[in-house]
Design an enzyme around this catalytic site. Structure first.
Site, PDB file in Angstrom:
ATOM      1  N   CYS A   3       0.884  -1.183   0.068  1.00 13.50           N
ATOM      2  CA  CYS A   3      -0.095  -0.030  -0.035  1.00 13.50           C
ATOM      3  C   CYS A   3       0.948   1.340   0.052  1.00 13.50           C
ATOM      4  CB  CYS A   3      -0.996  -0.102   1.213  1.00 13.50           C
ATOM      5  SG  CYS A   3      -0.133  -0.173   2.916  1.00 13.50           S
ATOM      6  N   ARG A  11       4.121   1.308  -1.087  1.00 18.11           N
ATOM      7  CA  ARG A  11       5.243   1.486  -2.300  1.00 18.11           C
ATOM      8  C   ARG A  11       5.352   0.580  -3.187  1.00 18.11           C
ATOM      9  NH1 ARG A  11       9.866   2.366   0.093  1.00 18.11           N
ATOM     10  NH2 ARG A  11       9.044   2.447   2.062  1.00 18.11           N
ATOM     11  N   PHE A  17       7.353  -3.821  10.003  1.00 17.26           N
ATOM     12  CA  PHE A  17       8.057  -4.657   9.436  1.00 17.26           C
ATOM     13  C   PHE A  17       7.215  -5.580   8.556  1.00 17.26           C
ATOM     14  CE2 PHE A  17      10.704  -3.773  13.119  1.00 17.26           C
ATOM     15  CZ  PHE A  17      12.027  -3.902  12.679  1.00 17.26           C
ATOM     16  N   GLU A  18       5.922  -5.203   8.131  1.00 14.15           N
ATOM     17  CA  GLU A  18       5.311  -5.993   7.193  1.00 14.15           C
ATOM     18  C   GLU A  18       5.781  -6.076   5.803  1.00 14.15           C
ATOM     19  OE1 GLU A  18       1.093  -4.660   6.997  1.00 14.15           O
ATOM     20  OE2 GLU A  18       0.769  -4.812   9.237  1.00 14.15           O
ATOM     21  N   GLN A  77       6.630  -9.477   2.586  1.00 14.93           N
ATOM     22  CA  GLN A  77       6.496  -9.444   1.045  1.00 14.93           C
ATOM     23  C   GLN A  77       7.596  -9.615   0.255  1.00 14.93           C
ATOM     24  OE1 GLN A  77       4.693  -6.811  -2.243  1.00 14.93           O
ATOM     25  NE2 GLN A  77       3.567  -7.036  -0.576  1.00 14.93           N
ATOM     26  N   GLY A 123     -12.839  -7.141   3.097  1.00 13.36           N
ATOM     27  CA  GLY A 123     -11.527  -7.725   2.469  1.00 13.36           C
ATOM     28  C   GLY A 123     -10.661  -8.586   3.589  1.00 13.36           C
ATOM     29  N   THR A 124     -10.261  -9.804   3.373  1.00 13.30           N
ATOM     30  CA  THR A 124      -9.330 -10.470   4.411  1.00 13.30           C
ATOM     31  C   THR A 124      -7.959 -10.692   3.755  1.00 13.30           C
ATOM     32  OG1 THR A 124     -10.398 -12.194   3.673  1.00 13.30           O
ATOM     33  CG2 THR A 124     -11.369 -11.169   5.543  1.00 13.30           C
TER      34      THR A 124
END
Length: 419
Positions: free
Chosen positions: A58, A60, A119-120, A124, A193-194
């Site tokens: 969301c 970058r 740190f999410e 990714q 949304g999950t």
């Protein structure tokens, strides 16, 4: 970067855009869902890109990869999103070689996150690297770099307090609800949304609001049911979306749709409704703001929220940066080794040829020639010589480049330039 003999291409680049210069609408134009990432990887393969890692969150969208010119990577991004090259140039950043390496470390360690210490992104980055490797688009350098960034991220998370307090969009959204909605434990909350942000938001909602009136809706119902079962929540069909919205006090939208899924026409209720849009691209049409009873908040607004621990977390930045430098030193040492590995390999090959020729000569001259013993001795000597040269090249007090050139000249080496 070419001198390190790690790539057929000339340079390692990081190209992308983030919340720092690109607003939510612009980031939405360059957002990549799973299908978009797959298409980009396939096109990169067709274009003979050697190594590439692509991330899209969301906050970058970035590509880390090898190319002769950054435009090759920019074109890949624009071909697989709604963004244009002209739009990209207005808000983008391009980092090269050491700067690109440093950028990946800061991003993966949460120092470049919209909410400091989030740190999410590291999960990714791991997922993206695995996808690239599956498609044959992850060379030794990129894989080693990603692993080094993961190592730095783990150390920062465990050795500093930079992740204390609100360290993610999902936590910040719950904090905003607390500050904006009275008696939140008794309000009807709908999560639409999950995906990852939706799951994390749901967990924070349950943990911090003690609210038992949280309803989940997802286009794929079984995904919502898995999460609902974990927290004992209610799941409704996608067909019931409008009905559930009109009975809600708080609506959290965290879908992965490429177009708005909520607009003013779906909202029929006149009671106050707080909508948090945690999606990129935006999934709530701005026209809902025309409704007097609706308050719309996007994640860019959430990131501006400062909690009482923010200043404390900022104090941890120097320690986090020192950890990054420690890990980068290890990575650069490996990189330096890669720099002379082809020359050492070529030297060993040359010495082996000398030994083979000499053994053949002695074999013809000496009828009682002990071939096994001679090969053992010559092999040991070759290994000692190459080890000696390798040790010399690792010495910080000598010029590696000059030594490499001298070794090549003396032994007339033509080492392979690709690994």
């Amino acid at each position: 970067m070419q001198k390190y003999n790690i790539s057929r291409s000339n340079y390692f680049y990081a190209i992308g855009l983030s919340y720092k210069k690109a607003d939510a609408d612009t980031r939405g134009h360059f957002s990549l869902d799973d299908a978009g990432k797959l298409a980009l990887l396939n096109q990169a393969k067709e274009n003979n890109i050697e190594s590439l890692v692509v991330t899209s969150t969301c906050n970058r969208t970035e590509i880390y990869g090898f190319a002769q010119h950054p435009f090759q990577l920019i074109q890949l991004l624009c071909d697989n999103t709604r963004g244009t090259v002209e739009e990209f140039q207005k808000v983008a950043y391009i980092y090269k070689n050491k700067d690109a390496i440093a950028h990946m470390f800061r991003v993966g360690s949460g120092l470049d996150s919209q909410i400091l210490g989030d740190f999410e992104i590291i999960s990714q980055l791991k997922h993206s690297a695995r996808a690239s490797k599956k498609h044959g688009l992850l060379n030794h350098f990129s894989e080693r770099l990603v692993n080094a960034v993961i190592q730095a991220s783990k150390r920062i998370k465990t050795e500093t307090n930079i992740s204390s307090g609100a360290t993610s969009v999902s936590f910040a959204s719950v904090q905003y609800i607390f500050n904006s909605v009275e008696d939140v434990s008794n309000k009807n909350i709908l999560l639409f949304g999950t995906g990852k942000i939706g799951r994390n938001t749901c967990e924070n909602l349950v943990k911090h609001t003690k609210n038992e009136q949280i309803t989940l809706i997802n286009r794929t119902k079984d995904k919502a049911e898995v999460i609902a079962g974990k927290f004992n929540l209610v799941v409704k069909d996608y067909a019931n979306l409008q009905e559930e919205i009109n009975s809600s006090d708080v609506l959290i939208v965290a879908t992965g749709a490429q177009r708005p899924t909520i607009d003013k026409h779906i909202i029929q209720s006149k009671k106050p409704l707080l909508i948090l849009d945690l999606s990129i691209p935006k999934n709530v049409d701005a026209n809902v703001e025309a409704l007097d009873n609706v308050t719309l908040v996007h994640l860019d607004h959430l990131s501006e929220i400062t909690d009482k621990t923010l200043e404390e977390r900022k104090k941890e930045i120097p320690l986090a940066e020192s950890i990054i430098e420690d890990v980068k030193i290890e990575f650069n040492q490996w990189l330096e080794t890669r720099k002379f590995a082809p020359t050492i390999k070529a030297l060993k090959h040359k010495l082996t040829n000398f030994a083979t020729a000499e053994l053949e000569t002695q074999r013809k001259k000496n009828a009682n020639f002990n071939e096994a013993q001679a090969e053992l001795i010559s092999g040991n000597i070759i290994q000692k010589i190459t080890n000696h040269f390798a040790h010399h090249l690792k010495d910080d007090n000598i010029s590696t480049d000059e030594s490499l050139e001298l070794i090549k000249k003396v032994f007339q080496l033509e080492p392979k330039t690709h690994v």
